[in-house]
Design a protein around this motif. Sequence first.
Motif, mmCIF file in Angstrom:
data_model
loop_
_atom_site.group_PDB
_atom_site.id
_atom_site.type_symbol
_atom_site.label_atom_id
_atom_site.label_comp_id
_atom_site.label_asym_id
_atom_site.label_seq_id
_atom_site.Cartn_x
_atom_site.Cartn_y
_atom_site.Cartn_z
ATOM 1 N N MET A 1 0.827 -1.212 0.000
ATOM 2 C CA MET A 1 0.000 0.000 0.000
ATOM 3 C C MET A 1 0.860 1.261 0.000
ATOM 4 O O MET A 1 0.589 2.226 -0.727
ATOM 5 N N VAL A 2 1.906 1.248 0.817
ATOM 6 C CA VAL A 2 2.782 2.419 0.907
ATOM 7 C C VAL A 2 3.630 2.551 -0.359
ATOM 8 O O VAL A 2 3.737 3.639 -0.940
ATOM 9 N N ASP A 3 4.213 1.435 -0.802
ATOM 10 C CA ASP A 3 5.119 1.477 -1.964
ATOM 11 C C ASP A 3 4.404 1.811 -3.272
ATOM 12 O O ASP A 3 4.987 2.440 -4.161
ATOM 13 N N GLU A 4 3.153 1.379 -3.406
ATOM 14 C CA GLU A 4 2.425 1.535 -4.679
ATOM 15 C C GLU A 4 1.491 2.746 -4.676
ATOM 16 O O GLU A 4 0.603 2.839 -5.526
ATOM 17 N N GLY A 5 1.669 3.657 -3.738
ATOM 18 C CA GLY A 5 0.853 4.882 -3.720
ATOM 19 C C GLY A 5 -0.561 4.663 -3.236
ATOM 20 O O GLY A 5 -1.462 5.473 -3.519
ATOM 21 N N GLY A 6 -0.783 3.578 -2.496
ATOM 22 C CA GLY A 6 -2.130 3.278 -2.014
ATOM 23 C C GLY A 6 -2.665 4.286 -1.017
ATOM 24 O O GLY A 6 -3.875 4.513 -0.940
ATOM 25 N N VAL A 7 -1.747 4.916 -0.251
ATOM 26 C CA VAL A 7 -2.190 5.889 0.753
ATOM 27 C C VAL A 7 -2.899 7.063 0.089
ATOM 28 O O VAL A 7 -3.967 7.503 0.527
ATOM 29 N N SER A 8 -2.314 7.572 -0.987
ATOM 30 C CA SER A 8 -2.925 8.718 -1.673
ATOM 31 C C SER A 8 -4.248 8.329 -2.333
ATOM 32 O O SER A 8 -5.189 9.132 -2.392
ATOM 33 N N VAL A 9 -4.333 7.080 -2.809
ATOM 34 C CA VAL A 9 -5.586 6.610 -3.425
ATOM 35 C C VAL A 9 -6.705 6.611 -2.382
ATOM 36 O O VAL A 9 -7.810 7.111 -2.629
ATOM 37 N N ILE A 10 -6.416 6.058 -1.203
ATOM 38 C CA ILE A 10 -7.434 5.997 -0.149
ATOM 39 C C ILE A 10 -7.741 7.386 0.393
ATOM 40 O O ILE A 10 -8.909 7.735 0.624
ATOM 41 N N SER A 11 -6.703 8.200 0.574
ATOM 42 C CA SER A 11 -6.901 9.559 1.088
ATOM 43 C C SER A 11 -7.790 10.384 0.165
ATOM 44 O O SER A 11 -8.601 11.207 0.612
ATOM 45 N N SER A 12 -7.661 10.147 -1.149
ATOM 46 C CA SER A 12 -8.447 10.917 -2.124
ATOM 47 C C SER A 12 -9.943 10.620 -2.024
ATOM 48 O O SER A 12 -10.773 11.387 -2.526
ATOM 49 N N LEU A 13 -10.284 9.502 -1.384
ATOM 50 C CA LEU A 13 -11.695 9.136 -1.247
ATOM 51 C C LEU A 13 -12.382 9.911 -0.117
ATOM 52 O O LEU A 13 -13.611 9.881 -0.009
ATOM 53 N N LEU A 14 -11.598 10.570 0.727
ATOM 54 C CA LEU A 14 -12.169 11.292 1.870
ATOM 55 C C LEU A 14 -12.407 12.752 1.509
ATOM 56 O O LEU A 14 -11.502 13.439 1.030
ATOM 57 N N GLY A 15 -13.601 13.203 1.729
ATOM 58 C CA GLY A 15 -13.933 14.593 1.411
ATOM 59 C C GLY A 15 -15.308 14.957 1.930
ATOM 60 O O GLY A 15 -15.974 14.161 2.612
ATOM 61 N N PRO A 16 -15.780 16.157 1.601
ATOM 62 C CA PRO A 16 -17.057 16.645 2.147
ATOM 63 C C PRO A 16 -18.272 15.832 1.701
ATOM 64 O O PRO A 16 -19.306 15.841 2.371
ATOM 65 N N PHE A 17 -18.162 15.128 0.572
ATOM 66 C CA PHE A 17 -19.310 14.380 0.058
ATOM 67 C C PHE A 17 -19.140 12.866 0.219
ATOM 68 O O PHE A 17 -19.887 12.092 -0.365
ATOM 69 N N THR A 18 -18.145 12.466 1.007
ATOM 70 C CA THR A 18 -17.907 11.039 1.217
ATOM 71 C C THR A 18 -18.962 10.453 2.149
ATOM 72 O O THR A 18 -19.248 11.005 3.210
ATOM 73 N N SER A 19 -19.532 9.324 1.748
ATOM 74 C CA SER A 19 -20.507 8.654 2.616
ATOM 75 C C SER A 19 -19.782 8.020 3.795
ATOM 76 O O SER A 19 -18.593 7.701 3.713
ATOM 77 N N HIS A 20 -20.490 7.815 4.889
ATOM 78 C CA HIS A 20 -19.878 7.187 6.060
ATOM 79 C C HIS A 20 -19.499 5.743 5.772
ATOM 80 O O HIS A 20 -18.553 5.216 6.361
ATOM 81 N N ALA A 21 -20.201 5.101 4.857
ATOM 82 C CA ALA A 21 -19.878 3.712 4.505
ATOM 83 C C ALA A 21 -18.488 3.641 3.875
ATOM 84 O O ALA A 21 -17.692 2.753 4.192
ATOM 85 N N VAL A 22 -18.204 4.583 2.975
ATOM 86 C CA VAL A 22 -16.877 4.633 2.345
ATOM 87 C C VAL A 22 -15.844 5.144 3.339
ATOM 88 O O VAL A 22 -14.740 4.594 3.473
ATOM 89 N N GLY A 23 -16.192 6.199 4.061
ATOM 90 C CA GLY A 23 -15.249 6.824 4.994
ATOM 91 C C GLY A 23 -14.780 5.880 6.085
ATOM 92 O O GLY A 23 -13.594 5.844 6.423
ATOM 93 N N SER A 24 -15.693 5.098 6.641
ATOM 94 C CA SER A 24 -15.316 4.209 7.744
ATOM 95 C C SER A 24 -14.339 3.132 7.277
ATOM 96 O O SER A 24 -13.393 2.786 7.988
ATOM 97 N N GLU A 25 -14.556 2.602 6.053
ATOM 98 C CA GLU A 25 -13.647 1.585 5.535
ATOM 99 C C GLU A 25 -12.294 2.194 5.189
ATOM 100 O O GLU A 25 -11.241 1.604 5.466
ATOM 101 N N ALA A 26 -12.310 3.394 4.600
ATOM 102 C CA ALA A 26 -11.058 4.067 4.220
ATOM 103 C C ALA A 26 -10.209 4.375 5.445
ATOM 104 O O ALA A 26 -8.991 4.154 5.461
ATOM 105 N N ILE A 27 -10.836 4.874 6.494
ATOM 106 C CA ILE A 27 -10.093 5.198 7.718
ATOM 107 C C ILE A 27 -9.598 3.931 8.398
ATOM 108 O O ILE A 27 -8.502 3.904 8.971
ATOM 109 N N GLY A 28 -10.381 2.851 8.301
ATOM 110 C CA GLY A 28 -9.945 1.563 8.843
ATOM 111 C C GLY A 28 -8.694 1.045 8.153
ATOM 112 O O GLY A 28 -7.909 0.297 8.743
ATOM 113 N N ILE A 29 -8.500 1.419 6.899
ATOM 114 C CA ILE A 29 -7.284 1.047 6.163
ATOM 115 C C ILE A 29 -6.125 1.952 6.572
ATOM 116 O O ILE A 29 -5.035 1.485 6.920
#
Length: 452
Positions: free
Chosen positions: A189-217
């Motif tokens: 995840m760290v080597d392949e840029g996965g952190v930025s991919v997951i971080s990009s999913l978090l924002g003002p219009f992110t659903s809690h279903a997506v947000g909770s899984e993203a933060i869990g990662i």
Amino acid sequence: MPMFQPSKRDGVIVAGFDGSGDGQVLDLDTAVKDGVLGGVGGGGVISATVGEKLDLKKMIEELDLPEIPSVFICPISLEPMQDPVTLCTGQTYERSNILKWFNLGHYTCPTTMQELWDDSITPNRTLYHLIYTWFSQKYSLMRKRSEDVHGRVIELLETLKKAKGQARIQALKELKQVVAAHATARKTMVDEGGVSVISSLLGPFTSHAVGSEAIGILVNLELDSESKTSLMQPTKISLMVDMLNEGSVETKINCTQLMEKLMEEKEFRSESISSHRLLVGLMRLVKDKRHSSGILPGLSFLRSICLHKQVRSLIVSIGAISQLVELLPALEPDCLELALFILDTLSSLSEGKAALKDCTNTIPNMVRLLMRVSESCTQYALSILWSICKLAPEECASVAVEAGLAAKLLLVIQSGCNPVLKQRSAELLKLCSLNYTDTIFISKCKLTRTIQ
């Protein structure tokens, strides 16, 4: 030299030399089937890549297995053997360990304590082959799984770049499970840029279903400075605060742990945590008696927040002091120390002292904790008692003495604890004695019988 018969340990023939040094050949497939080698889903031997010679020491270190067949363990070091040798008694040891034993002047078998009639050592090639094969099997499987995990993480990251809706949530759920279970996945995840991919999913219009899984990662990953800076954006922090208030217990815990990670960054600004909603949600997590798993991470995060002076007044204003004081009797030692640190830190504020004084259980709870849990807890409790007794000596000192403070302070003074604590105890004892005659104060110290 007398000949000895092959000896069996754990059902494996580990020696069988007649002086020539050649060990009896053991059927490896049989050993696997019989469970000696801890079979890996079949009786055959899984080899490494053709032509590749694996280093036994490297395999042992990288696998770090909790359970290893006892026949592979050196009786001296209790570590897996890499160069097993057998004594004339039939006992087998790691070469370097038995040579150290001899160098210390011992000419006995460490296991049986028999005197050795022959101090020569014979390489146990059969056992070495068993050890090498067993670790090779495990190591090959580990590498195969690592390669599979690496590939799956990359596939899931590619899916997340395109997927929407339920497909995105499912990909996140699987990725969270893989990341939690495998170090290889976290590295990928760290080597392949996965952190930025997951971080990009978090924002003002992110659903809690997506947000909770993203933060869990994210909470399971090593975040560099750039990643932390990205996650400190106001919209992302706001989402975390929302989920801290409205998410599941697991999500709330993940949010607190992730935000605490972000606070380690030098560029972190206290404005990010100067939120009434954040602190209220955090206190709800700490007070939730149905889910005690949130108490420790919640208090740990609150402690980190308290280190920022600008936020302390806000913590007092939401009534955190009285809530924490009421929680003290039920807390485990590690949580108790955090709560006392927080209360002691807040007592540096005038409004913090006043809140502590106004809480009816502050003094009884602090007195009860003196000399009960740890020296740190005694230090914090003593500091809090000093703050409120100095604030209102006539009112608080008498309440403290009635709660048994004088006797507890004498215990501190007579103990082997820090001299600074003894000095503070003596000062507090003197402060408490001002409202009493000597005779009455001595009786409050519960020393009457001793004096008589």
